[in-house]
Design an enzyme around this catalytic site. Structure first.
Site, mmCIF file in Angstrom:
data_model
loop_
_atom_site.group_PDB
_atom_site.id
_atom_site.type_symbol
_atom_site.label_atom_id
_atom_site.label_comp_id
_atom_site.label_asym_id
_atom_site.label_seq_id
_atom_site.Cartn_x
_atom_site.Cartn_y
_atom_site.Cartn_z
ATOM 1 N N SER A 177 -9.383 34.006 42.843
ATOM 2 C CA SER A 177 -10.657 33.352 43.122
ATOM 3 C C SER A 177 -11.831 34.255 42.715
ATOM 4 O O SER A 177 -11.948 34.610 41.549
ATOM 5 C CB SER A 177 -10.712 32.962 44.603
ATOM 6 N N ASP A 273 -8.902 21.801 41.421
ATOM 7 C CA ASP A 273 -9.715 22.954 41.808
ATOM 8 C C ASP A 273 -11.088 22.846 41.169
ATOM 9 O O ASP A 273 -11.213 22.494 39.989
ATOM 10 C CB ASP A 273 -9.005 24.236 41.348
ATOM 11 N N HIS A 303 -7.919 24.327 45.421
ATOM 12 C CA HIS A 303 -8.164 25.762 45.454
ATOM 13 C C HIS A 303 -7.362 26.448 46.560
ATOM 14 O O HIS A 303 -7.370 26.012 47.716
ATOM 15 C CB HIS A 303 -9.653 26.038 45.664
#
Length: 332
Positions: A177, A273, A303
């Site tokens: 991330s 995502d 995500h």
């Protein structure tokens, strides 16, 4: 008034239920769970990351390492701040490589400690040392503080090959991330500084601040990391400059024009995502620049679903794909 508020509340609840039900159809059933219905709270949770009175690393729990991995605390100083990172040393070595691992959290949340189980498993499964680096969150110090911290850790790792038995030229960076975005920025900075990395593994990376202004997201970002989270995170990180015409070098790795010479990459992301389009675009631009890149897409994954459903077969394949790419990089 009470009747009006009741009707308004029921209508809002019905709208949200319909919205989630419609969005859920795009999610693979392997990733269904209670967190699907907590999306509206994520932006509020993210905001806590910079409202807390002290850095999160001062109180977050350090997760237990997996069996077969020895852990050493590595104290590194960056801008006068002492940062305690974790060097994971597997009992069984499989190659002469090493990994610098960068945790996620949108530049606002978490710490290296809670990521220790994942980082130590990476060390065990790859059979190489993995340095799980601690860095300052944007609430404590905005860009470039965290990148400076990661670069300090990289310099330490590159100088420690003889002591820990790995080849400094075979160091890969791996991040999740926001950590994936930092990994991409670190690869760029290391290249420009003349001490390049060997490989970059970018797990649903946060690459482009301009995503905060996109309206064509096609339902992506409904779960786990929403557009509100993204806007809060990037603006905190960049001092309110998300989407500005220009940014300093490395602030948002997707902004870099020339990607030639960067290390080979593996980029993994789910098609639900919010970061899917920017990950795909970065992959394509790496290829166009002559950089080897593999893109691993997971259908119906939102995500960080791999953190919630690690036993899913799709997640096992996702993780195995990354491991294979990293192993291959150590053999080149």
């Amino acid at each position: 008034m009470k009747k009006f508020l009741l009707v308004l509340g029921l209508a809002t609840a019905g709208h949200c239920a319909y919205w989630h039900r419609k969005a859920q159809k795009q999610v693979n059933p392997q990733f269904w769970g209670p967190r699907l219905y907590l999306a509206p709270l994520q932006g509020f949770y993210a905001s806590l990351g910079y409202l807390l009175p002290e850095p999160q690393r001062n109180y977050l729990r350090v997760a237990q390492p997996v069996a077969g991995v020895k852990v050493e605390r590595i104290e590194l100083s960056s801008a006068g701040v002492s940062l305690s990172s974790f060097l994971n040393l597997p009992a069984q070595r499989q190659s002469e490589g090493a990994v610098l691992f960068i945790h996620g959290g949108g530049h606002l949340l978490s710490s290296a400690g809670p990521a220790q189980t994942y980082a130590s498993a990476l060390a065990r499964d790859l059979g190489v040392p993995v340095l799980n680096v601690e860095y300052r969150n944007a609430g404590e110090a905005p860009f470039p503080a965290d990148l400076d911290d990661c670069y300090k850790a990289l310099q330490w790792l590159q100088s420690s090959g003889q002591k820990y038995g790995f080849d400094p030229s075979l160091i890969a960076v791996c991040g999740q991330s926001a950590g994936g975005g930092l990994a991409a920025s670190l690869a760029q900075r290391a290249l420009d500084a003349g001490n390049p990395l060997n490989f970059q593994a970018l797990i649903y990376p946060m690459l482009d601040d301009r995503t905060t202004d996109r309206s064509d997201r096609q339902g992506r970002g409904t779960y786990a990391w929403t557009p509100l989270d993204n806007k809060i995170a990037w603006n905190t990180y960049l001092g309110g400059q998300a989407g500005a015409p220009s940014l300093p070098a490395y602030a948002a790795p997707a902004r870099r024009q020339n990607l030639a010479g960067l290390p080979p990459a593996w980029i993994g992301v789910g098609d639900q995502d919010l970061f899917y389009p920017e990950g795909w675009d970065y992959h394509q631009r790496l290829l166009q620049a002559g950089v080897e890149s593999k893109f691993h897409q997971v259908q119906g994954m939102y995500h960080a679903a791999d953190m919630i459903f690690p036993e899913s077969q799709l997640i096992r394949d996702f993780y195995s794909s990354m491991l294979s790419a990293l192993r291959a990089s150590f053999e080149n």
